[in-house]
Structure formats: C-alpha cells, structure tokens
Enzyme design. Structure first.
Site, short mmCIF file in Angstrom:
data_model
loop_
_atom_site.label_atom_id
_atom_site.label_comp_id
_atom_site.label_asym_id
_atom_site.label_seq_id
_atom_site.Cartn_x
_atom_site.Cartn_y
_atom_site.Cartn_z
N ASP A 201 0.86 -1.27 0.18
CA ASP A 201 -0.22 0.08 -0.09
C ASP A 201 0.94 1.31 -0.16
O ASP A 201 1.71 1.33 0.74
CB ASP A 201 -0.98 -0.07 1.49
CG ASP A 201 -1.87 1.04 1.33
OD1 ASP A 201 -2.75 1.01 0.57
OD2 ASP A 201 -1.58 1.95 2.18
N GLU A 270 1.64 -0.22 -4.99
CA GLU A 270 0.83 0.82 -5.35
C GLU A 270 1.44 1.93 -5.15
O GLU A 270 2.32 2.58 -4.37
CB GLU A 270 -0.60 0.80 -4.04
CG GLU A 270 -1.31 1.77 -4.97
CD GLU A 270 -2.17 2.34 -3.48
OE1 GLU A 270 -3.41 2.87 -3.79
OE2 GLU A 270 -1.72 2.27 -2.41
C1 BGC Z 1 -5.59 2.46 0.01
C2 BGC Z 1 -6.64 3.24 0.38
C3 BGC Z 1 -6.09 3.65 1.95
C4 BGC Z 1 -4.76 4.49 1.66
C5 BGC Z 1 -4.37 4.78 3.05
C6 BGC Z 1 -4.26 3.36 0.05
O1 BGC Z 1 -4.08 3.92 -1.27
O2 BGC Z 1 -5.58 1.73 -1.34
O3 BGC Z 1 -7.79 2.38 0.64
O4 BGC Z 1 -7.10 4.70 2.30
O5 BGC Z 1 -3.85 3.92 1.03
O6 BGC Z 1 -4.02 3.51 3.70
#
Ligand code: BGC
Length: 541
Positions: A201, A270
């Site tokens: 993440d 991500e």
């Molecule tokens: C996740 C989100 C989350 C954020 C903070 C991201 O990019 O996919 O759902 O709210 O990170 O952790």
C-alpha cells in the site's frame, strides 16, 4: 512460455473482505466467507487473490489503519482461519497476496502509543515528529489526502506528528533503521505462514523529506486526478517532499532481498507520485526491486483511446526491466462500469472493459464485482462510512459506492451476503446482476468473463508478448500483442455507436471467435465494430 514466473501475465482477483461474504451474520464479510467462496473464485480462472487488510485495526480507514500487523482482526476471524484459507486456496491452485500497509499505522498501534508519550522513549523517533513554528502553526504546508493539514498536535510531546492520510494514521519514520527492520520482520511473519506475495500500500509514501521543505503550489491546469479529485486542496501542491524520496529505493531493495529468500513470492507496489509512471518504472527497475507496480493512471475518469494508448506507451518506454500491472477498478475509485463510457449498454461495455484490461501487456488486478459488471452504488449521506467521502461531500462521495456487498443471490435477504443488515447496503440495482442470475445465462458478463480468461490462458502473446499500438482515430483503440510464436491484433470500440473504418494490414489475419467476445467483422480492409464491440485477430502464417 514455460519459463515465465507465475505472476507474469497473472490475473489477480482483489477481495475486499468486508464485502465478499459474511459467514457469521454480523453484517461484515470475513475470512471464512472468503473460504466459502473459493470455488467461485477458482471457477473464474484467476491465478491469485489479493486480500485487502484483515489485520487488527480500529477500522477508521476500514483496515488500512493497522494496530497489530501480526494478528487478524476478530471481525474477520482468526489466524487459524487465515491458515485454512491459505491451505485451501493453494489446494485449488490459487495464490494468496496480502496487503501490507507499511507507510503508516493506526494511532492505536502500540508503537505509536509509546512514541507519543514523550521525546525520550525507545520508540520516540519511530514516527515523524516536528516542533511547531514560532507562531504555533505546523512545521510546513503539507496536506492530508483525506482533507486538512498533514500535521496533528500531540499535547503529551508538545509536537506535531505527520499523517498523509487520516489523523488516526500517523506516518512511520523510515529514516530510522529500526522501523525498516520492524517492517521487514512483519512481512517475514506472513511469508513464513505461506503467503505468495504482497500488495504494498502507498509504497512511495514511506519516506518524507528530512528537511521538511514546503511543497510548491501547483497551477490550476495541472491539478489532474491521481486517485483524488482536482478540487481536493491536496491537488493544489506538487508533492515533491512528503513522499517519493530517493531513500525509498533502499527500503524497496530490502523488501526484495527478503522476498528472494522465499522463492516465488512477489511484491506489487501501489504507486501514486507526481510522475507515477516514471516512479513505477524506477521502483521495478531490476531484479533487486519490486516485481510489479501499478498506478492510478487507469483508475481515473479519462476514457479515450488516445489516453489509454499514450499512458501505456509512456510506461512501456520507461519500463525497460520491470513488469507492469494494471487495474481499472478497485476499492478506492468509482466502479469502472460507471466511471468509463456512458450508462447505456452496460453488460456489453463491461465485457469490453475486461477484455481490454486482460489483453494489455502485464498482470492485472480485477476488483470483486468487476466480473459481474457491477455499477457504482449510490449511497445516501446518512449511510456513508468512508471518512474521505464524509469530509468531501457533496463534491466527492467517497469510496463506499464501490465497496457494497457482492450480490450473490437476488432471491435471498441482503442478496445472500449476510442474514444481518450489512455494513453498507446491497445496491438495489445490483440484484439483477446477481451471481445466481448470471450463472444461469450463458451470455452474462460473468460467463463471458470466465470464457475469455480460460481462452487467454492459452495465448502466449497475451501472457508475455510485447505490445505495439496502432494509430487509429477515436474511439477505436488497437494494439498488437506479439510473442515468438504468435501475433495478435486487438481492436476495441470504446463508444456506444457503431464504428466503420478502413484498416490496411500487410499481413494475413483471421478473426478469433472461440472466446465468445468477437462482435465485429473485418472484410478486406473494412472493419466494422458494433457499440462497445471488440475484434480479435490472429496472424496466419
Ligand atoms: C489504499 C486506501 C487507503 C490508503 C491509506 C491506499 O492507497 O488503497 O484504501 O485509504 O492507502 O492507507
């Protein structure tokens, strides 16, 4: 083809556990619910599932605020349930990828509870603490994506702490070596339990500028979406200093070195930076970095052949050694069946979108419900759960509309998701797209999806071949996929109107019909594509 890694060209099914299946009737989906639905997932023909966070959490951001990385939150089940899930998924040939939220914790994590106590405890530097400026205001102009400033005052320390997301999600300080080691230990815990990989993440948010320099302002015409709307003040800055720092590479290489000790395990990052495609290329550049990365470029509202072509060509030109991964839907953005194109002819559009996604070069993430062609649910303000949506209502309604429960059986209460009232309502409009109804209809979005994936598995050009785009006029997107043994041509009509065009091909192709999705025709140089139609051709040698 036999030498490709399992994750190259893989289809990864994203499970948002709160909304897949509720096994204990408390209104919230759980791990035993996933186990119950493994046959369904296996039948889709996907290679892996990525499960959004199920760790102990106060659920302020629905699990993306972790208070204990090593245990399962009781609303989702137990560690035993997780072990069972891995075992049963593996028996069915499905790999398990879990979410790791490394850049921040919950404010209820014991590390933060200790760190905030005073400036001299053992964890005092584990988070990003800074003194107020002389006038009492925060140390710089950084903003939180979820609204307001990125700094929260802590009375015990008489200092501010950094939070790029909610105030209850303090950012860890990865400049501190012990934080890096603690994060790696937590990752290893799950590797030892047998997971096959991680979705990392917000991986480019792990490091901040040590000097805490102000982010520069961004001109209005540059405030384009990156998973957040351009009217969110967060879009008013260039985020040069609060994320994507050079030190991040060091951490990524540490993660990869750990994963290399567990052969076959994979890291999917991500990435959302000022130039996400460049960062994705950089973070996947070589055997010592992430295996794959995805960004928000195809998760925005832009839906034109030219945008998709130029985005992918740009990534391809920069990503010389990495492996791409694409998602057009997930738990953070409006469902693609609503976000892209018009609101007519949805089933046909949904079929086209999955075919397009799964024929791009790279691996793909499919978000639960995408295989049904679900549209964005409309949630009234008083039922909103997502703090992001509550903060930005009404210009942005948050992420609840893509997080509603899966409609399993339209004839059952709450569409068979739960006997209790679900945490978010089942969308009325989803009932006619239930799994039960779609399974009975050979032409359904679901059955087409399965047939297409089964066919795709056998096409070397689609699994590992390179991609080359044609220069065509809107709204037709076309590209070749080319491997040593196969050359394919894909044509997609991204509109709801018939398209006729002339296409001169130097080679001889035949139309492929066995995957069931061909809906256009080609004769001599004349191509005809019906609304949201697609043509798939194979080179005949
Ligand atoms: C996740 C989100 C989350 C954020 C903070 C991201 O990019 O996919 O759902 O709210 O990170 O952790």
């Amino acid at each position: 083809m036999s030498s490709r890694f399992w994750w190259q060209g893989a289809v990864i099914y994203q499970v948002y556990p709160r909304s897949l299946m509720d096994s204990n009737n408390d209104g919230i989906g759980d791990l035993p619910g996933i186990i119950e639905k493994l046959d369904y997932i296996q039948d889709l023909g996907v290679d892996a599932i990525w499960i959004s966070p199920f760790f102990k959490s106060p659920m302020k951001d629905f699990g993306y605020d972790i208070s204990d990385y090593l245990s399962v939150d009781p609303i989702f089940g137990t560690l035993d349930d997780f072990d069972k899930l891995i075992e049963q998924a593996h028996q069915k040939g499905i790999k398990i990828i879990i979410d790791q939220v490394l850049s921040h914790t919950s404010d209820q994590h014991e590390w933060f509870l200790q760190s905030r106590e005073n400036r001299s405890n053992a964890k005092s530097d584990w988070y990003v603490w800074a003194d107020a400026k002389e006038d009492g205001t925060p140390p710089n102009n950084w903003l939180s994506i979820f609204g307001g400033g990125a700094w929260q005052w802590e009375p015990r320390r008489q200092q501010y702490y950094l939070h790029n997301f909610l105030t209850s999600q303090p950012d860890l300080n990865f400049h501190h070596p012990e934080v890096v080691e603690a994060a790696l230990d937590n990752i290893e815990f799950w590797l030892q339990r047998g997971v096959d990989g991680f979705r990392l993440d917000a991986i480019n948010f792990c490091y901040h500028d040590k000097l805490l320099r102000n982010n520069p302002a961004k001109p209005v015409d540059k405030r384009l979406g990156r998973g957040f709307k351009e009217d969110n003040p967060y879009a008013f800055q260039y985020h040069y200093y609060n994320n994507t720092q050079p030190e991040n590479i060091y951490f990524i290489e540490k993660i990869r070195a750990l994963l290399n000790r567990y052969p076959g395990s994979v890291a999917l990052g991500e990435i959302s930076s000022e130039d996400s495609l460049a960062t994705t290329a950089e973070y996947t550049d070589g055997d010592n970095r992430l295996h794959m990365g995805y960004s928000f470029e195809l998760l925005t509202e832009d839906f034109s052949a030219d945008y998709i072509k130029s985005t992918i060509e740009s990534l391809e030109s920069q990503m010389t050694r990495g492996w791409p991964c694409f998602a057009i839907s997930n738990h953070d953005v409006a469902r693609v069946a609503t976000r892209w194109g018009d609101n007519q002819n949805i089933p046909q559009k949904a079929k086209l979108l999955s075919a397009l996604l799964t024929t791009l070069r790279g691996s793909v993430c499919i978000y639960q419900g995408e295989e049904l062609g679900l549209e964005e649910a409309d949630i009234p303000f008083d039922q909103l759960q997502d703090p992001y949506g509550i903060a930005f209502w009404p210009s942005f309604k948050g992420r609840d509309g893509c997080r509603t429960p899966i409609p399993w059986d339209d004839a059952k209460p709450n569409a068979g998701f739960s006997e209790a009232q679900p945490w978010l309502p089942v969308a009325e409009s989803h009932l006619q797209q239930s799994v039960r109804l779609q399974q009975k209809d050979p032409q359904s979005v679901l059955n087409s999806f399965k047939k297409f994936l089964a066919w795709r598995k056998e096409q070397p050009a689609l699994l590992t071949g390179r991609i080359e785009f044609l220069s065509l006029n809107e709204p037709v997107l076309g590209f070749y996929r080319i491997s040593e043994s196969q050359k394919m041509l894909m044509l997609f009509n991204l509109s709801n109107q018939n398209q006729e065009m002339t296409l001169k091909l130097d080679e001889k192709y035949e139309v492929i019909t066995e995957h069931g999705l061909t809906s256009g025709s080609i004769s001599d140089a004349n191509v005809s594509l019906p609304p949201y139609g697609c043509l798939c051709l194979n080179l005949i040698d």
